[in-house]
Design a protein around this motif. Structure first.
Motif, PDB file in Angstrom:
ATOM      1  N   TRP A   1       0.857  -1.194   0.000  1.00 43.05           N
ATOM      2  CA  TRP A   1       0.000   0.000   0.000  1.00 43.05           C
ATOM      3  C   TRP A   1       0.893   1.244   0.000  1.00 43.05           C
ATOM      4  CZ3 TRP A   1      -1.008  -4.272   3.132  1.00 43.05           C
ATOM      5  CH2 TRP A   1      -2.186  -4.968   2.837  1.00 43.05           C
TER       6      TRP A   1
ATOM      7  N   CYS B   1     -10.234   8.606  -0.293  1.00 44.65           N
ATOM      8  CA  CYS B   1     -11.317   7.631  -0.363  1.00 44.65           C
ATOM      9  C   CYS B   1     -12.632   8.281   0.055  1.00 44.65           C
ATOM     10  CB  CYS B   1     -11.026   6.442   0.547  1.00 44.65           C
ATOM     11  SG  CYS B   1      -9.692   5.391  -0.055  1.00 44.65           S
TER      12      CYS B   1
ATOM     13  N   VAL C   1     -12.056   4.802  -4.267  1.00 44.74           N
ATOM     14  CA  VAL C   1     -10.791   5.519  -4.401  1.00 44.74           C
ATOM     15  C   VAL C   1     -10.900   6.413  -5.631  1.00 44.74           C
ATOM     16  CG1 VAL C   1      -8.298   5.319  -4.573  1.00 44.74           C
ATOM     17  CG2 VAL C   1      -9.600   3.555  -3.378  1.00 44.74           C
TER      18      VAL C   1
ATOM     19  N   SER D   1     -13.564  -0.451  -2.990  1.00 47.05           N
ATOM     20  CA  SER D   1     -12.752  -1.374  -2.194  1.00 47.05           C
ATOM     21  C   SER D   1     -13.206  -1.337  -0.747  1.00 47.05           C
ATOM     22  CB  SER D   1     -11.265  -1.009  -2.281  1.00 47.05           C
ATOM     23  OG  SER D   1     -10.825  -0.987  -3.614  1.00 47.05           O
TER      24      SER D   1
ATOM     25  N   TYR E   1      -3.508   2.758  -1.088  1.00 45.07           N
ATOM     26  CA  TYR E   1      -3.946   1.634  -1.906  1.00 45.07           C
ATOM     27  C   TYR E   1      -2.757   1.049  -2.659  1.00 45.07           C
ATOM     28  CZ  TYR E   1      -3.810   4.966  -5.795  1.00 45.07           C
ATOM     29  OH  TYR E   1      -3.399   5.910  -6.720  1.00 45.07           O
TER      30      TYR E   1
ATOM     31  N   GLU F   1      -2.786  -3.231  -7.767  1.00 42.70           N
ATOM     32  CA  GLU F   1      -4.105  -3.841  -7.569  1.00 42.70           C
ATOM     33  C   GLU F   1      -4.019  -5.325  -7.231  1.00 42.70           C
ATOM     34  OE1 GLU F   1      -6.719  -3.021 -10.794  1.00 42.70           O
ATOM     35  OE2 GLU F   1      -6.606  -0.843 -10.573  1.00 42.70           O
TER      36      GLU F   1
ATOM     37  N   VAL G   1      -8.005  -1.316   0.831  1.00 40.86           N
ATOM     38  CA  VAL G   1      -7.245  -0.080   1.013  1.00 40.86           C
ATOM     39  C   VAL G   1      -7.136   0.197   2.506  1.00 40.86           C
ATOM     40  CG1 VAL G   1      -7.907   0.878  -1.215  1.00 40.86           C
ATOM     41  CG2 VAL G   1      -9.313   1.343   0.790  1.00 40.86           C
TER      42      VAL G   1
END
Length: 236
Positions: free
Chosen positions: A79, A85, A121, A128, A177, A181, A186
């Protein structure tokens, strides 16, 4: 005339030998004082060098400990990107079981409500699940926050409710995040971010620098002392 000259020569030689003896006494006293000073400074210089070496050794040990804890966790974290967010949903779901210590080899069960938070996000546009930090993510893959287990389950319930109400009021929060991916979750905060790493390495670095400066100052003092002694010998 001969006797007068002889008496004068004898008295002049006596004065000369007396002056030399006085000069030799002063010189012996000066050398003795210098020896005493060197003898007194030697233990102090040794202690200062040992202090500097101890500080350097301690800083190296701290670097090793921090390297296998803080720096390793910071480097292994995926992360790494920071974004904003938007809280979409914060819901208290079913209760989760936890155990707390009630003494030596004694454990009892308690419960806390599981708070699930979903966010969007804004930099990626994906939805997420939000987790508090890496430790919470490892402990529970569903709950946003895992409180410390205790006997009073009502207190843990109130804590989770307060967090839920705070997220409903503050709908935009900073988060971290995974840019690759690989992790869909997150994080709200990171256990070891740039500030934590900087402050962790600051004190060992100061200790290492201080130890090096102490040793350099002692060596410089010894060099200047020898230089002054050599200059004094040349003048004499």
């Amino acid at each position: 005339m001969f006797f007068v000259a002889s008496s004068r020569d004898t008295s002049g030689a006596g004065r000369g030998s007396e002056r030399r003896s006085i000069y030799q006494k002063f010189r012996n006293v000066d050398l003795l004082d210098k020896k005493k000073t060197v003898t007194a400074l030697k233990p102090g210089e040794d202690r200062a060098i040992l202090l500097g070496l101890g500080m350097i050794l301690s800083s190296v040990m701290l670097y090793f400990v921090l390297g296998i804890t803080v720096l390793r966790s910071y480097a292994d974290s995926v992360w790494t990107e920071e974004g904003v967010c938007i809280v979409l949903n914060a819901t208290v779901t079913a209760d989760e079981n936890c155990s707390y210590s009630c003494g030596s080899d004694c454990w009892r069960l308690s419960k806390y409500p599981c708070l699930q938070v979903y966010v969007s996000v804004n930099s990626t546009g994906r939805v997420s699940r939000l987790s508090h930090n890496e430790e919470t993510q490892d402990t529970s893959s569903e709950c946003f926050y895992v409180p410390r287990c205790q006997k009073d389950s009502a207190a843990m319930h109130m804590m989770i409710v307060n967090i839920s109400e705070w997220l409903k009021v503050n709908t935009q929060v900073p988060c971290y995040y995974d840019p690759a991916e690989q992790q869909e979750t997150v994080l709200l905060t990171r256990l070891y971010d740039h500030a934590v790493v900087f402050h962790s390495l600051l004190w060992p670095s100061c200790m290492l620098t201080g130890g090096g400066v102490i040793i350099m100052m002692v060596k410089l003092t010894q060099y200047l002392s020898r230089l002054c002694e050599e200059i004094g010998k040349i003048k004499r």
